[in-house]
Design a protein around this motif. Structure first.
Motif, PDB file in Angstrom:
ATOM      1  N   GLY A  80      -1.122   1.135   3.593  1.00 33.66           N
ATOM      2  CA  GLY A  80      -1.608   0.148   2.641  1.00 33.66           C
ATOM      3  C   GLY A  80      -1.211   0.436   1.216  1.00 33.66           C
ATOM      4  O   GLY A  80      -1.316  -0.434   0.364  1.00 33.66           O
ATOM      5  N   THR A  81      -0.756   1.664   0.921  1.00 33.93           N
ATOM      6  CA  THR A  81      -0.336   2.005  -0.424  1.00 33.93           C
ATOM      7  C   THR A  81       1.059   1.460  -0.679  1.00 33.93           C
ATOM      8  O   THR A  81       1.989   1.756   0.072  1.00 33.93           O
ATOM      9  CB  THR A  81      -0.339   3.531  -0.641  1.00 33.93           C
ATOM     10  OG1 THR A  81      -1.654   4.025  -0.426  1.00 33.93           O
ATOM     11  CG2 THR A  81       0.097   3.884  -2.045  1.00 33.93           C
ATOM     12  N   LEU A  82       1.199   0.654  -1.720  1.00 32.19           N
ATOM     13  CA  LEU A  82       2.497   0.090  -2.058  1.00 32.19           C
ATOM     14  C   LEU A  82       3.284   1.086  -2.900  1.00 32.19           C
ATOM     15  O   LEU A  82       2.734   1.718  -3.802  1.00 32.19           O
ATOM     16  CB  LEU A  82       2.323  -1.211  -2.841  1.00 32.19           C
ATOM     17  CG  LEU A  82       3.621  -1.884  -3.311  1.00 32.19           C
ATOM     18  CD1 LEU A  82       4.417  -2.360  -2.111  1.00 32.19           C
ATOM     19  CD2 LEU A  82       3.309  -3.038  -4.236  1.00 32.19           C
ATOM     20  N   HIS A  83       4.566   1.241  -2.594  1.00 32.38           N
ATOM     21  CA  HIS A  83       5.423   2.151  -3.345  1.00 32.38           C
ATOM     22  C   HIS A  83       6.507   1.328  -4.043  1.00 32.38           C
ATOM     23  O   HIS A  83       7.418   0.817  -3.408  1.00 32.38           O
ATOM     24  CB  HIS A  83       6.059   3.189  -2.416  1.00 32.38           C
ATOM     25  CG  HIS A  83       5.066   4.079  -1.752  1.00 32.38           C
ATOM     26  ND1 HIS A  83       4.532   5.187  -2.370  1.00 32.38           N
ATOM     27  CD2 HIS A  83       4.478   4.024  -0.530  1.00 32.38           C
ATOM     28  CE1 HIS A  83       3.683   5.781  -1.557  1.00 32.38           C
ATOM     29  NE2 HIS A  83       3.633   5.096  -0.441  1.00 32.38           N
ATOM     30  N   THR A  84       6.361   1.195  -5.362  1.00 37.70           N
ATOM     31  CA  THR A  84       7.344   0.496  -6.179  1.00 37.70           C
ATOM     32  C   THR A  84       7.675   1.368  -7.386  1.00 37.70           C
ATOM     33  O   THR A  84       6.906   2.271  -7.740  1.00 37.70           O
ATOM     34  CB  THR A  84       6.791  -0.847  -6.675  1.00 37.70           C
ATOM     35  OG1 THR A  84       5.701  -0.600  -7.585  1.00 37.70           O
ATOM     36  CG2 THR A  84       6.304  -1.708  -5.517  1.00 37.70           C
ATOM     37  N   PRO A  85       8.811   1.130  -8.036  1.00 33.38           N
ATOM     38  CA  PRO A  85       9.129   1.918  -9.242  1.00 33.38           C
ATOM     39  C   PRO A  85       8.043   1.833 -10.313  1.00 33.38           C
ATOM     40  O   PRO A  85       7.736   2.824 -10.978  1.00 33.38           O
ATOM     41  CB  PRO A  85      10.446   1.303  -9.710  1.00 33.38           C
ATOM     42  CG  PRO A  85      11.067   0.732  -8.470  1.00 33.38           C
ATOM     43  CD  PRO A  85       9.914   0.240  -7.644  1.00 33.38           C
ATOM     44  N   GLY A  86       7.452   0.633 -10.470  1.00 32.97           N
ATOM     45  CA  GLY A  86       6.405   0.488 -11.478  1.00 32.97           C
ATOM     46  C   GLY A  86       5.191   1.340 -11.189  1.00 32.97           C
ATOM     47  O   GLY A  86       4.667   2.033 -12.062  1.00 32.97           O
ATOM     48  N   LEU A  87       4.718   1.303  -9.931  1.00 33.52           N
ATOM     49  CA  LEU A  87       3.567   2.124  -9.567  1.00 33.52           C
ATOM     50  C   LEU A  87       3.898   3.606  -9.643  1.00 33.52           C
ATOM     51  O   LEU A  87       3.056   4.429 -10.012  1.00 33.52           O
ATOM     52  CB  LEU A  87       3.096   1.767  -8.155  1.00 33.52           C
ATOM     53  CG  LEU A  87       2.132   0.598  -8.030  1.00 33.52           C
ATOM     54  CD1 LEU A  87       1.766   0.362  -6.575  1.00 33.52           C
ATOM     55  CD2 LEU A  87       0.864   0.841  -8.838  1.00 33.52           C
ATOM     56  N   LEU A  88       5.126   3.975  -9.279  1.00 31.72           N
ATOM     57  CA  LEU A  88       5.534   5.377  -9.363  1.00 31.72           C
ATOM     58  C   LEU A  88       5.428   5.878 -10.797  1.00 31.72           C
ATOM     59  O   LEU A  88       4.870   6.959 -11.059  1.00 31.72           O
ATOM     60  CB  LEU A  88       6.962   5.528  -8.846  1.00 31.72           C
ATOM     61  CG  LEU A  88       7.572   6.929  -8.962  1.00 31.72           C
ATOM     62  CD1 LEU A  88       6.837   7.909  -8.070  1.00 31.72           C
ATOM     63  CD2 LEU A  88       9.058   6.906  -8.609  1.00 31.72           C
ATOM     64  N   LEU A  89       5.930   5.103 -11.740  1.00 30.94           N
ATOM     65  CA  LEU A  89       5.857   5.516 -13.141  1.00 30.94           C
ATOM     66  C   LEU A  89       4.413   5.595 -13.626  1.00 30.94           C
ATOM     67  O   LEU A  89       4.057   6.482 -14.406  1.00 30.94           O
ATOM     68  CB  LEU A  89       6.660   4.530 -14.004  1.00 30.94           C
ATOM     69  CG  LEU A  89       8.185   4.536 -13.784  1.00 30.94           C
ATOM     70  CD1 LEU A  89       8.848   3.460 -14.628  1.00 30.94           C
ATOM     71  CD2 LEU A  89       8.769   5.908 -14.122  1.00 30.94           C
ATOM     72  N   ARG A  90       3.581   4.685 -13.163  1.00 25.38           N
ATOM     73  CA  ARG A  90       2.169   4.731 -13.573  1.00 25.38           C
ATOM     74  C   ARG A  90       1.483   5.971 -13.033  1.00 25.38           C
ATOM     75  O   ARG A  90       0.676   6.605 -13.719  1.00 25.38           O
ATOM     76  CB  ARG A  90       1.451   3.480 -13.078  1.00 25.38           C
ATOM     77  CG  ARG A  90       1.898   2.213 -13.779  1.00 25.38           C
ATOM     78  CD  ARG A  90       1.191   1.000 -13.201  1.00 25.38           C
ATOM     79  NE  ARG A  90       1.749  -0.232 -13.737  1.00 25.38           N
ATOM     80  CZ  ARG A  90       1.384  -1.441 -13.353  1.00 25.38           C
ATOM     81  NH1 ARG A  90       0.463  -1.575 -12.428  1.00 25.38           N
ATOM     82  NH2 ARG A  90       1.944  -2.508 -13.872  1.00 25.38           N
ATOM     83  N   ARG A  91       1.770   6.326 -11.781  1.00 22.52           N
ATOM     84  CA  ARG A  91       1.187   7.534 -11.213  1.00 22.52           C
ATOM     85  C   ARG A  91       1.624   8.761 -12.006  1.00 22.52           C
ATOM     86  O   ARG A  91       0.817   9.642 -12.315  1.00 22.52           O
ATOM     87  CB  ARG A  91       1.616   7.677  -9.752  1.00 22.52           C
ATOM     88  CG  ARG A  91       1.096   6.590  -8.836  1.00 22.52           C
ATOM     89  CD  ARG A  91      -0.379   6.808  -8.531  1.00 22.52           C
ATOM     90  NE  ARG A  91      -0.828   5.921  -7.480  1.00 22.52           N
ATOM     91  CZ  ARG A  91      -1.419   4.755  -7.669  1.00 22.52           C
ATOM     92  NH1 ARG A  91      -1.615   4.307  -8.894  1.00 22.52           N
ATOM     93  NH2 ARG A  91      -1.824   4.020  -6.652  1.00 22.52           N
ATOM     94  N   ALA A  93       2.701   8.899 -15.113  1.00 18.84           N
ATOM     95  CA  ALA A  93       2.097   8.875 -16.448  1.00 18.84           C
ATOM     96  C   ALA A  93       0.629   9.261 -16.390  1.00 18.84           C
ATOM     97  O   ALA A  93       0.127   9.997 -17.255  1.00 18.84           O
ATOM     98  CB  ALA A  93       2.258   7.481 -17.065  1.00 18.84           C
ATOM     99  N   MET A  94      -0.082   8.788 -15.373  1.00 19.54           N
ATOM    100  CA  MET A  94      -1.491   9.138 -15.226  1.00 19.54           C
ATOM    101  C   MET A  94      -1.668  10.640 -15.036  1.00 19.54           C
ATOM    102  O   MET A  94      -2.542  11.259 -15.637  1.00 19.54           O
ATOM    103  CB  MET A  94      -2.098   8.386 -14.042  1.00 19.54           C
ATOM    104  CG  MET A  94      -3.581   8.637 -13.826  1.00 19.54           C
ATOM    105  SD  MET A  94      -4.175   7.828 -12.327  1.00 19.54           S
ATOM    106  CE  MET A  94      -3.718   6.133 -12.647  1.00 19.54           C
ATOM    107  N   SER A  95      -0.814  11.238 -14.208  1.00 14.89           N
ATOM    108  CA  SER A  95      -0.903  12.675 -13.993  1.00 14.89           C
ATOM    109  C   SER A  95      -0.623  13.441 -15.280  1.00 14.89           C
ATOM    110  O   SER A  95      -1.326  14.403 -15.615  1.00 14.89           O
ATOM    111  CB  SER A  95       0.087  13.097 -12.906  1.00 14.89           C
ATOM    112  OG  SER A  95       0.040  14.489 -12.686  1.00 14.89           O
ATOM    113  N   GLY A  96       0.389  13.009 -16.028  1.00 12.84           N
ATOM    114  CA  GLY A  96       0.695  13.677 -17.288  1.00 12.84           C
ATOM    115  C   GLY A  96      -0.435  13.563 -18.302  1.00 12.84           C
ATOM    116  O   GLY A  96      -0.764  14.538 -19.001  1.00 12.84           O
ATOM    117  N   LEU A  97      -1.051  12.380 -18.406  1.00 14.39           N
ATOM    118  CA  LEU A  97      -2.148  12.200 -19.345  1.00 14.39           C
ATOM    119  C   LEU A  97      -3.367  13.048 -18.958  1.00 14.39           C
ATOM    120  O   LEU A  97      -4.029  13.627 -19.832  1.00 14.39           O
ATOM    121  CB  LEU A  97      -2.538  10.726 -19.407  1.00 14.39           C
ATOM    122  CG  LEU A  97      -1.523   9.789 -20.082  1.00 14.39           C
ATOM    123  CD1 LEU A  97      -1.955   8.343 -19.945  1.00 14.39           C
ATOM    124  CD2 LEU A  97      -1.358  10.156 -21.556  1.00 14.39           C
ATOM    125  N   CYS A  98      -3.668  13.123 -17.660  1.00 14.00           N
ATOM    126  CA  CYS A  98      -4.795  13.941 -17.213  1.00 14.00           C
ATOM    127  C   CYS A  98      -4.536  15.419 -17.480  1.00 14.00           C
ATOM    128  O   CYS A  98      -5.451  16.167 -17.853  1.00 14.00           O
ATOM    129  CB  CYS A  98      -5.064  13.709 -15.725  1.00 14.00           C
ATOM    130  SG  CYS A  98      -5.754  12.087 -15.348  1.00 14.00           S
TER     131      CYS A  98
END
Length: 545
Positions: A80-91, A93-98
């Motif tokens: 059910g998890t969608l894998h797209t370039p946009g979501l990849l970059l968000r993941r 970025a989220m990891s870097g910010l955390c």
């Protein structure tokens, strides 16, 4: 011409679990749900490939803080998890910010545990609040918490070298996300779309079967409606769970299967339609005329949903300018249902029987509702803008329906999300205090466990806790068996890869199964990975792990 209904019905729930769910204990259901289901082998192999890649990478890095890489690769492979370039970059970025947030807290309050501790809890609560109000899904929550894992470890007692630990943890999470992305593109690509199609087909089939049962019983003289007609099938729960997860994942991104937009709405309405008609049938059970009309409406609805099933696996529906005869036939069926209701209402007049009028009004309303997703044009480009989740039970004011942005999440306070985050933060605080006195070395896993368990209602948290505890115990047993094999001399790279690959596949098989028991597989993998792969070399004793 209507596309033919598939001869075999794909299912997302094991038939054995379906049979025993209402009369057996939960562990019997768990055992029954280990049976193969449609697409389970492909999803398991994909998750196994991502996990093994993470294990090899963690072994090459050789740092305990990087061990989160295979765990992230596994959790990012959930069906059910969608894998797209946009979501990849968000993941990423989220990891870097955390990671930056974690490092900033420790740098701002060095050697000040009494200040760092509440600041840490506030930071975790803020992140959890955002993950609740923003449509990031469970995957985004896991990425954020995996990255902040080192913050729950040594900083309160020994903040030295924390920056390196946090950076390695973030790199491990990012590497795991990219491995899952690569596996999704190369190992059985498109399985998420196929799983969503199976869920649509399953809901339509369940509703059609229920409606035909209502029609049959209404035509039988003196037959009473089965009590089970009023209950929700566990298969329906599984299908709705898959669709809800998929919609939450796709809420911010362009639709990858636009033909499923109307089909998903039809599938969602099919379940509520069958429940409502069963209730109307029960109200008019004593009237022969009402039973006859109910049977007619039920047969027409069942035929409509059967015809819709034929489109569930088609890929040519909904493109601008397309003329699809099957869709036109469905529109005609919906209009016929509307005409049945209109004709019946006119025949009854203003002083007609209330039960009959309710049935005819129901037919007219159903025909209108079913016609809308078939004739709406053009198809929406984004799921969040389409309000597609609304028929599945989301409130119109929910963040997923409003396509919430970071600015609106910060400017509009959400009490439910704040209470949920506060509950999880309280669990983190209790876990850290207890671990400080009992087992300081397991503070990070204990805190992470409290976050993931305390992210729902009390009843759901209790169920998640039991399932995660079971998975952790099973994973610990697997780790002990593997280390015994290592101690007996299986120290070669080929033996190591074979053992780890086998355990990865077993964990993946449980993890990608029923939504009710996937927590077990998740904790199985996390337990044996953290016990074995923390060190670059195979452990020779069970005691340290």
């Amino acid at each position: 011409m209507i596309y033919p209904v598939p001869e075999t019905r794909p299912t997302l729930i094991a038939p054995g679990a379906e049979r025993i769910l209402h009369r057996s204990s939960w562990w019997q259901v768990f055992v029954a749900e280990l049976a193969p289901t449609s697409g389970r082998l492909q999803a398991s192999l994909r998750a196994t490939a991502a996990m093994v890649g993470g294990l090899l990478l963690a072994a090459m890095v050789g740092d305990p803080n990087f061990v989160i890489c295979p765990v992230t690769a596994m959790t990012e492979s959930v069906p059910g998890t969608l894998h797209t370039p946009g979501l990849l970059l968000r993941r990423l970025a989220m990891s870097g910010l955390c990671a930056a947030l974690s490092i900033g807290l420790v740098v701002a309050f060095p050697q000040q545990p009494m200040v760092l501790f509440p600041a840490m809890l506030l930071a975790v609560g803020f992140v959890l609040y955002l993950t609740r109000v923003l449509p990031v899904g469970a995957s985004g929550l896991r990425v954020a918490m995996w990255t902040m894992g080192p913050l729950f470890g040594r900083p309160l007692s020994d903040p030295a070298d924390f920056e390196r630990a946090a950076l390695l943890s973030s790199l491990g999470v990012c590497s795991g996300v990219m491995l899952a992305y690569a596996a999704a593109l190369t190992v059985f690509p498109g399985s998420e779309v196929q799983r969503a199609r199976q869920a649509v087909d399953g809901l339509l089939a369940e509703s059609s079967d229920r409606l035909r049962d209502v029609a049959r019983r209404c035509r039988e003289s003196g037959a009473a409606l089965d009590v089970r007609i009023d209950s929700t099938s566990p298969a329906v729960v599984a299908h709705v769970s898959v669709l809800t997860q998929a919609i939450a994942t796709y809420a911010q991104d362009d639709a990858m299967f636009p033909e499923l937009v109307p089909l998903t709405r039809l599938a969602a309405m099919s379940d509520s339609t069958s429940v409502q008609l069963a209730g109307l049938a029960r109200l008019g059970e004593a009237s022969p005329e009402a039973r006859q009309v109910t049977a007619e409406v039920a047969d027409r609805l069942a035929a409509f949903f059967d015809a819709s099933r034929g489109l569930a696996f088609e890929r040519l529906w909904g493109r601008p300018g397309d003329r699809v005869p099957a869709v036109e036939a469905l529109i005609a069926q919906a209009e016929s249902l509307m005409d049945l209701g209109e004709t019946g209402i006119r025949a009854q007049g203003e002083t007609g029987d209330e039960r009959m009028l309710a049935l005819f009004a129901f037919a007219r309303r159903c025909g209108t509702s079913l016609r809308v997703p078939l004739t709406a044009a053009p198809l929406p480009r984004r799921f969040g803008q389409a309000g597609l989740a609304l028929p599945l039970g989301f409130d119109p004011a929910a963040p997923i329906a409003r396509n919430t942005t970071l600015w609106t999440a910060l400017s509009e306070f959400n009490m439910d999300a704040a209470m949920s985050a506060a509950a999880a933060v309280s669990g983190v605080g209790v876990a850290l205090v207890m671990c400080a006195f009992l087992l300081p070395e397991v503070a990070s896993p204990a805190a992470l466990g409290s976050v993931f368990v305390l992210q729902s209602t009390i009843g759901a948290s209790s169920r998640k806790g039991v399932l995660r505890l079971l998975g952790t115990v099973i994973g610990g047993v697997m780790a002990c068996l593997a280390m015994e094999l290592f101690a007996w001399g299986m120290q070669g790279l080929d033996d190591y890869a074979l053992i780890m690959g086998a355990m990865a596949f077993v964990s993946s098989w449980v993890f990608v199964g029923s939504p009710r028991t996937s927590y077990v597989g998740m904790m199985m993998a996390a337990a044996w990975i953290m016990a074995i792969a923390t060190d670059p070399m195979p452990a020779e004793s069970v005691v340290p792990a």
